[in-house]
Design a protein around this motif. Sequence first.
Motif, PDB file in Angstrom:
ATOM      1  N   MET A   1       0.841  -1.169   0.000  1.00 16.09           N
ATOM      2  CA  MET A   1       0.000   0.000   0.000  1.00 16.09           C
ATOM      3  C   MET A   1       0.896   1.244   0.000  1.00 16.09           C
ATOM      4  O   MET A   1       1.928   1.261   0.653  1.00 16.09           O
ATOM      5  N   THR A   2       0.483   2.281  -0.694  1.00 23.75           N
ATOM      6  CA  THR A   2       1.285   3.485  -0.838  1.00 23.75           C
ATOM      7  C   THR A   2       0.858   4.556   0.158  1.00 23.75           C
ATOM      8  O   THR A   2      -0.323   4.686   0.462  1.00 23.75           O
ATOM      9  N   ASP A   3       1.816   5.308   0.660  1.00 23.34           N
ATOM     10  CA  ASP A   3       1.520   6.453   1.513  1.00 23.34           C
ATOM     11  C   ASP A   3       1.336   7.682   0.636  1.00 23.34           C
ATOM     12  O   ASP A   3       1.930   7.800  -0.429  1.00 23.34           O
ATOM     13  N   LEU A   4       0.524   8.612   1.108  1.00 23.33           N
ATOM     14  CA  LEU A   4       0.241   9.841   0.381  1.00 23.33           C
ATOM     15  C   LEU A   4       0.368  11.007   1.348  1.00 23.33           C
ATOM     16  O   LEU A   4      -0.183  10.969   2.445  1.00 23.33           O
TER      17      LEU A   4
END
Length: 78
Positions: A1-4
């Motif tokens: 999952m990517t952080d934003l």
Amino acid sequence: MTDLIIKGVDNQLLTALENRDSESGVSVNSLILQILSTHVDKAAGPKGKYHDLDHLAGTWTEQEFEEFNSALKWAGES
């Protein structure tokens, strides 16, 4: 999952998010994910996935609504 990372959040918006998260009992992060998930157009997602017409809700005039209902009644009488 990517952080934003979201830049440029002013104090008024942050306060509104914090007030909303305390009312709903979820974190600001969870709240923002819910908002994004609800409002971002997911039409570019997997093919064959159902997409409803929520973006059209509330856009008809009263006359258009009545005409649509009349057409449904007429079509159902055959």
